[in-house]
Write a protein that holds these residues in place. Structure first.
Motif, short mmCIF file in Angstrom:
data_model
loop_
_atom_site.label_atom_id
_atom_site.label_comp_id
_atom_site.label_asym_id
_atom_site.label_seq_id
_atom_site.Cartn_x
_atom_site.Cartn_y
_atom_site.Cartn_z
N THR A 20 0.84 -1.20 0.00
CA THR A 20 0.00 0.00 0.00
C THR A 20 0.87 1.25 0.00
O THR A 20 0.61 2.22 -0.75
CB THR A 20 -0.92 0.01 1.24
N ALA A 21 1.91 1.23 0.81
CA ALA A 21 2.81 2.39 0.88
C ALA A 21 3.55 2.60 -0.44
O ALA A 21 3.71 3.74 -0.89
CB ALA A 21 3.81 2.20 2.03
N VAL A 22 3.99 1.50 -1.06
CA VAL A 22 4.70 1.60 -2.34
C VAL A 22 3.77 2.15 -3.41
O VAL A 22 4.16 3.02 -4.22
CB VAL A 22 5.26 0.22 -2.75
N ALA A 23 2.51 1.67 -3.44
CA ALA A 23 1.55 2.15 -4.44
C ALA A 23 1.29 3.64 -4.27
O ALA A 23 1.23 4.40 -5.25
CB ALA A 23 0.25 1.36 -4.33
N TYR A 24 1.15 4.07 -3.02
CA TYR A 24 0.92 5.48 -2.77
C TYR A 24 2.16 6.29 -3.12
O TYR A 24 2.07 7.40 -3.68
CB TYR A 24 0.53 5.71 -1.32
N GLN A 25 3.33 5.74 -2.83
CA GLN A 25 4.59 6.41 -3.16
C GLN A 25 4.70 6.60 -4.68
O GLN A 25 5.17 7.65 -5.15
CB GLN A 25 5.75 5.57 -2.62
N THR A 26 4.27 5.62 -5.41
CA THR A 26 4.31 5.71 -6.88
C THR A 26 3.44 6.86 -7.36
O THR A 26 3.80 7.60 -8.29
CB THR A 26 3.83 4.38 -7.50
N LYS A 27 2.28 7.04 -6.71
CA LYS A 27 1.42 8.18 -7.06
C LYS A 27 2.14 9.51 -6.81
O LYS A 27 2.06 10.45 -7.60
CB LYS A 27 0.13 8.14 -6.24
N LEU A 28 2.86 9.56 -5.69
CA LEU A 28 3.57 10.80 -5.36
C LEU A 28 4.71 11.07 -6.34
O LEU A 28 4.97 12.22 -6.72
CB LEU A 28 4.13 10.71 -3.93
#
Length: 729
Positions: A621-629
């Motif tokens: 979840t953190a990686v996916a959100y990081q990718t958005k950022l």
């Protein structure tokens, strides 16, 4: 997981309180209607056998076979009239839960004709598998035989599940070779030893006392969460507590939940489990909101200790079954949520005579107060002498989270008696050696008549004390909410019985030397007051100052279970239990092994669940959100915006990376620590390894995961949040 979370929240928003249909009966009329109590026995048993059964119960003697047959016949008639089709021996193995194996009343006679059958032999004894329950090596897998044996002092009852009614018969559970494999058998033995010791001491004051009953009132704290939210939290489902979760902005700091108005859904739930408990003879009287959000408490009237423990075990089962009906899950774990108060189970313990006297209640006359002081001071002396053993009796992986967490007593045994009694004990210490002349008022001279006629509520309460005197009883506050109270009560009964025996031996020796009985009693009590003074503490048990002071006094502070359990198998403890025939050497060491194994398994499960959630849910979840950022930063730069506009986002990306790295490396180290610990053959050393090396990673992993919860967009976060678990109902 995020989808599951939001679907669960949608379900919660649609919940309505269930309508609980009232029977229309008064509680007093329906109380015990599903219990084979004295009224049911009188109505169904021949008078001769009823008297014999009551006599055997009163004397603690075996029930004759003919009486058992009569009881079984009456019990079957009564149960079938209420719709029961099966019966079971209801026992308490060392799993912490209750157990049962159902058999039908239906049978075939010698002619092959169908009949309803229930003989005395089936009432008295059954044979469950003794190797499949925790036994500490007493039973091998290929040695499966064990026995359940009827406890006639605890009445049978009828439980209804999914429309089917079953007659439940409380029993003890022992191995084929006779060792106890349950909680009830040692409790019954300890009650018998305490009764004998207490009656002997009562003879100094009242020759009419023939029996002493140990009474117990068990307060039960618990949390409620919606079932949908519970099912969306794998850690709650698998371990009973939340392994992750950032504290909400509002928790319990406003104290607005405590004794507040009970929410409608919860009130409906309480009404139903109280009604079910009432039918089963559980005398619940109190319900209220506790300190933490969506934490509650119920409490019964005092009962005989054996029955009180049975009723508490039954109550926890009722609460769980009724909660499902109301779309709740009841959480009995001692610390299901970090940052808010956990749950305890205060054990209110006292002794009463068959002449109607509470031995822990001060009287109106000096002689009565001398009797009160005898049992009061002897109990304090017992707690001082066996403090470490008493600490061991409430040790568990779950209770470790609660003890000393500024919501429960620390892992230091101390006794609170209140300023009034504290001054009385100090006075006794100072004046007991004064010379007595012929004609002197002994009680006045010794300071005994200084105790007020009515002491109840003459002193404040101390909620920070693990063992507090509360006017006419001692309240053992350190017991955890999920515990079977037999364990701490067995220990408390045993140590007080031992001290009463020592007390009588010392007093008799002084009397033989020519001292007056009252003087001899006071002289021994004074020695107890002096020698046990270090265990008495009137201050704030939560404070760090108390920990320092306790160390100066020589009091133990053992915060973790593996080390706390050592006290069980020390020579003094082993000698105590063997001397009173409560535990044999084999039984005690087996129990120690079982508790250590239980600790290892629970920490192991928590570790595996934590690793799974961290690696397979939180990090992705953190990686996916990081990718958005990252895409956001790239978009800003493509638009030609200066770096200062994107730097905040870049800083967030870096912070997420640091937390991901911490979680991943800590989980790997935790797994490696677990592998090393699993190779340790000695159970105690393995438990310590799990405590010191495996569990040591929990806080670091959680800290980073909880930081990520604050960084990742709410719509992406997979786990139901604390604000939802504690405030969405």
């Amino acid at each position: 997981m995020a989808i599951l979370r939001f679907k669960a929240l949608e379900l919660v928003d649609q919940r309505q309180p269930l309508t609980v249909e009232s029977s229309g009966e008064r509680r007093s009329d329906s109380f015990g209607k599903n219990v084979f109590n004295l009224d049911a026995m009188r109505a169904t048993m021949p008078g001769e056998y009823f008297k014999k059964l009551q006599g055997a119960i009163k004397l603690g003697s075996p029930v004759e076979r003919s009486v058992a047959d009569a009881v079984a016949s009456a019990m079957k008639t009564w149960a079938m009239a209420k719709g029961a089709t099966h019966y079971t021996h209801w026992f308490q193995p060392l799993t912490g839960a209750t157990a049962e194996k159902h058999d039908s009343f239906f049978d075939l006679n010698s002619d092959g004709r169908p009949i309803e059958n229930f003989k005395g032999s089936a009432l008295v004894q059954q044979e469950p598998d003794a190797s499949s329950f925790p036994n500490g090596g007493i039973r091998n897998t290929f040695e499966a035989r064990g026995y359940t044996a009827w406890d006639p002092t605890s009445p049978a009852f009828i439980i209804e599940t999914a429309g089917a009614k079953t007659l439940c018969i409380p029993t003890i559970f022992v191995a084929y070779t006779g060792e106890a494999l349950d909680y009830k058998a040692p409790l019954l033995k300890s009650l018998a030893r305490l009764e004998k010791a207490a009656v002997d001491v009562c003879q100094y004051f009242d020759k009419d006392v023939n029996r002493v009953h140990t009474t117990l009132g068990i307060e039960q704290e618990y949390f409620l969460v919606d079932r949908a939210l519970y099912n969306a939290r794998p850690d709650l489902v698998m371990t009973g507590r939340t392994l992750f979760g950032h504290s909400p902005a509002k928790g319990q700091q406003l104290d607005d939940h405590y004794f507040g108005s009970i929410p409608a859904r919860v009130h409906a739930y309480m009404l139903e489990y109280e009604e079910e408990a009432n039918k089963l003879g559980i005398p619940l009287r109190t319900r209220h909101n506790e300190v933490a959000p969506h934490q509650f408490e119920c409490a019964p009237t005092f009962e005989d200790a054996n029955l009180a423990v049975d009723h508490n075990q039954l109550l926890m089962d009722i609460m769980e079954r009724v909660a499902d009906k109301h779309n709740f899950k009841v959480l009995l774990h001692e610390k299901p949520f970090a940052g808010v108060n956990g749950s305890g189970k205060h054990n209110n313990w006292a002794m009463s005579t068959d002449t109607g006297v509470n031995l822990l209640a001060p009287g109106r006359r000096p002689k009565e107060n001398l009797q009160f002081l005898t049992f009061f001071i002897t109990t304090i002396k017992a707690v001082h002498r066996y403090a470490d053993l008493l600490r061991a009796s409430i040790a568990s992986a779950s209770n470790d989270h609660r003890l000393g967490a500024n919501e429960a007593p620390p892992a230091i045994m101390s006794v609170f008696v209140g300023s009034m009694l504290d001054s009385v004990l100090d006075e006794l210490e100072r004046t007991a050696k004064v010379p007595l002349d012929k004609g002197d008022n002994i009680y006045l001279k010794l300071g005994i008549d200084k105790i007020p006629a009515i002491l109840l509520d003459n002193t404040d309460r101390n909620r920070t004390s693990p063992f507090a005197f509360t006017g006419n009883k001692f309240e053992f506050r350190a017991v955890g909410s999920s515990a079977n109270c037999s364990s701490p009560m067995t220990t408390l009964n045993a140590i007080v019985a031992e001290q009463l025996i020592d007390f009588k031996t010392s007093v008799d020796a002084l009397i033989e030397q020519g001292k007056k009985k009252e003087v001899a009693i006071v002289e021994v009590l004074r020695e107890y007051v002096i020698s046990s003074k270090n265990i008495r503490f009137e201050g704030n048990g939560y404070s760090d100052e108390w920990k320092d002071e306790a160390a100066k006094r020589g009091l133990s502070n053992v915060p973790t279970t593996p080390q706390a359990l050592d006290a069980m198998v020390e020579k003094e403890s082993s000698d105590l239990f063997e001397r009173h025939q409560i535990f044999s050497h084999v039984e005690l060491h087996a129990r120690h092994e079982i508790l250590l194994e239980d600790y290892v398994k629970k920490i192991q499960i928590e570790s595996r669940v934590m690793g799974d959630l961290a690696i397979n849910h939180i990090i992705p979840t953190a990686v996916a959100y990081q990718t958005k950022l990252v895409s956001n930063v790239q978009g800003l730069r493509e638009l030609g915006l200066d770096d200062e506009y994107s730097q905040v986002t870049v800083d967030t990306i870096k912070a997420i990376s640091r937390h991901i790295f911490t979680i991943k490396t800590q989980v790997e180290e935790m797994v490696n620590s677990r592998k090393v610990a699993n190779k340790i053959d000695d159970t105690r050393e393995r438990a310590i390894a799990y405590c010191d090396t495996v569990k040591a990673h929990f806080d670091t992993i959680r800290r980073s995961a909880d930081k990520l919860e604050l960084m990742v967009a709410d719509e992406d976060w997979p786990l139901v949040k604390y604000r939802e678990l504690l405030f969405r109902h």
